[in-house]
Design a protein around this motif. Sequence first.
Motif, PDB file in Angstrom:
ATOM      1  N   ARG A 105      61.657  79.226 111.658  1.00 37.88           N
ATOM      2  CA  ARG A 105      60.386  78.912 112.329  1.00 37.88           C
ATOM      3  C   ARG A 105      60.517  77.684 113.213  1.00 37.88           C
ATOM      4  NH1 ARG A 105      58.216  79.712 107.259  1.00 37.88           N
ATOM      5  NH2 ARG A 105      57.548  77.535 107.059  1.00 37.88           N
ATOM      6  N   MET A 106      61.200  76.669 112.739  1.00 42.77           N
ATOM      7  CA  MET A 106      61.340  75.454 113.523  1.00 42.77           C
ATOM      8  C   MET A 106      62.222  75.661 114.744  1.00 42.77           C
ATOM      9  SD  MET A 106      59.216  73.491 112.297  1.00 42.77           S
ATOM     10  CE  MET A 106      59.589  72.371 113.639  1.00 42.77           C
TER      11      MET A 106
ATOM     12  N   ALA B  17      68.414  76.091 113.730  1.00 47.73           N
ATOM     13  CA  ALA B  17      67.997  74.781 113.238  1.00 47.73           C
ATOM     14  C   ALA B  17      68.472  74.603 111.807  1.00 47.73           C
ATOM     15  CB  ALA B  17      66.473  74.629 113.320  1.00 47.73           C
ATOM     16  N   VAL B  18      68.705  73.345 111.428  1.00 52.96           N
ATOM     17  CA  VAL B  18      69.162  73.010 110.081  1.00 52.96           C
ATOM     18  C   VAL B  18      68.287  71.892 109.533  1.00 52.96           C
ATOM     19  CG1 VAL B  18      71.094  72.191 108.672  1.00 52.96           C
ATOM     20  CG2 VAL B  18      71.533  73.654 110.657  1.00 52.96           C
TER      21      VAL B  18
ATOM     22  N   ALA C 206      64.129  66.176 107.981  1.00 56.19           N
ATOM     23  CA  ALA C 206      64.291  66.288 109.427  1.00 56.19           C
ATOM     24  C   ALA C 206      64.892  67.637 109.770  1.00 56.19           C
ATOM     25  CB  ALA C 206      65.210  65.173 109.935  1.00 56.19           C
ATOM     26  N   ILE C 207      64.709  68.030 111.007  1.00 56.43           N
ATOM     27  CA  ILE C 207      65.338  69.230 111.549  1.00 56.43           C
ATOM     28  C   ILE C 207      66.269  68.828 112.675  1.00 56.43           C
ATOM     29  CG2 ILE C 207      64.861  71.158 113.147  1.00 56.43           C
ATOM     30  CD1 ILE C 207      64.591  72.151 110.395  1.00 56.43           C
ATOM     31  N   LEU C 208      67.448  69.410 112.688  1.00 54.54           N
ATOM     32  CA  LEU C 208      68.388  69.282 113.793  1.00 54.54           C
ATOM     33  C   LEU C 208      68.569  70.664 114.389  1.00 54.54           C
ATOM     34  CD1 LEU C 208      70.335  67.414 115.353  1.00 54.54           C
ATOM     35  CD2 LEU C 208      72.126  68.086 113.727  1.00 54.54           C
ATOM     36  N   ALA C 209      68.326  70.794 115.686  1.00 54.35           N
ATOM     37  CA  ALA C 209      68.328  72.121 116.318  1.00 54.35           C
ATOM     38  C   ALA C 209      69.203  72.131 117.560  1.00 54.35           C
ATOM     39  CB  ALA C 209      66.903  72.541 116.674  1.00 54.35           C
TER      40      ALA C 209
ATOM     41  N   ALA D 219      52.911  69.937 108.493  1.00 51.59           N
ATOM     42  CA  ALA D 219      53.145  70.320 109.886  1.00 51.59           C
ATOM     43  C   ALA D 219      51.883  70.845 110.560  1.00 51.59           C
ATOM     44  CB  ALA D 219      54.256  71.370 109.962  1.00 51.59           C
ATOM     45  N   GLU D 220      50.852  71.160 109.765  1.00 49.46           N
ATOM     46  CA  GLU D 220      49.580  71.572 110.366  1.00 49.46           C
ATOM     47  C   GLU D 220      48.995  70.447 111.227  1.00 49.46           C
ATOM     48  OE1 GLU D 220      46.527  70.350 106.722  1.00 49.46           O
ATOM     49  OE2 GLU D 220      47.128  72.440 106.953  1.00 49.46           O
TER      50      GLU D 220
END
Length: 366
Positions: free
Chosen positions: A58-59, A68-69, A218-221, A255-256
């Motif tokens: 989703r991210m 993404a990770v 965190a997300i890394l994309a 995240a909303e």
Amino acid sequence: MGEQRKSLGEAYGETAYPLIGHSRRNVEVLLEAFRSADGSQMGDTYGKGAIIEEFQTRMAEVLGKESAVFFPSGTMAQQIALRIWCDDADLKRVAYHPLCHLEIHEEDGLKELHHIEPILLGDQERLITLEDVQRLDRDIACLLLELPQREIGGQLPDYAELEAISAYCRTQGIKLHLDGARLFEITPYYQKTAAEICALFDSVYVSFYKGIGGIAGAILAGGTDFTAKSKVWKRRHGGDLVSLYPYIISSDYYAERIGSMGRYYEEAKELAAMFGQCRGVKTKPAVPVSNMFHVYFEMDKEQLEPILIDVYRATGVGLVAYLNEAGEDQCYSEVNIGERYGKTPKESIHEAFRMLNEKLQEAAGI
């Protein structure tokens, strides 16, 4: 002996209406996120499982990237991103702003763990420009841009300048990485989606505890090859915890708030204007470009703290939680707007600023 005077932080914490952020970072933040969670859902195990894989997918879609990770921290994610780009280019050199998080908050992790040489680009009091990048006299593997630039008040470049830097880096074979810890907070100013902004970058990191208010994570994309390499480095860094689902559930739940960033931005501008109407007070930027800004007072910290404490006690409104020295007879604080500001009665806020201005004028002999 008289009662010991409370610190500014203590006085702020006792106010009925502290204005900064979303809430106190107590256990209730986690409990709220878990109240709606499905208790029978399986957790993740060493980076695998539906709960983490679906969130990553989703991210990636939100950010417009192939993959993404999820990482336990942005510090880990960004050092790994730069290591990957350096290895791919066979060049251990990157460039970033002098007040970049990697330079001032990570105990030289990039240098000590990865032996990467950073070039501090531009002046610490302003944003990196296209001209700065064009004037580089040494080859680099990657340029990191932070949007917004937190340490100088959350400033942002014009979008056209950002596009120009991106185009130039691509012609020069320089990878462009986005420190997007507060990415979602800048979309209202640019009037762009997160994916549109990220399209200018080869890789991007976003935080789920800063403006969003989750527990951590965190997300890394980026591209699939990039994220596959990042998973290997995540394991090497010890980031593959046996389970990350508490962080994922809270990240997903809070995240909303991404949908409220436009409101936070407008409220930040409103609050900055009230600060600016007080004697000897200004904000950086003068008009915020996200939900954050810095507020500067033409008064030393020791003189200002008791004034603020008196205002807090009289009105129940907490304006800032701390003060940092900013040269002779000046101090500042960082302000970021979340859920708290909109829940505070406007008349209480106005009374707090009326009293603050009055006390600042008295202190100046006006």
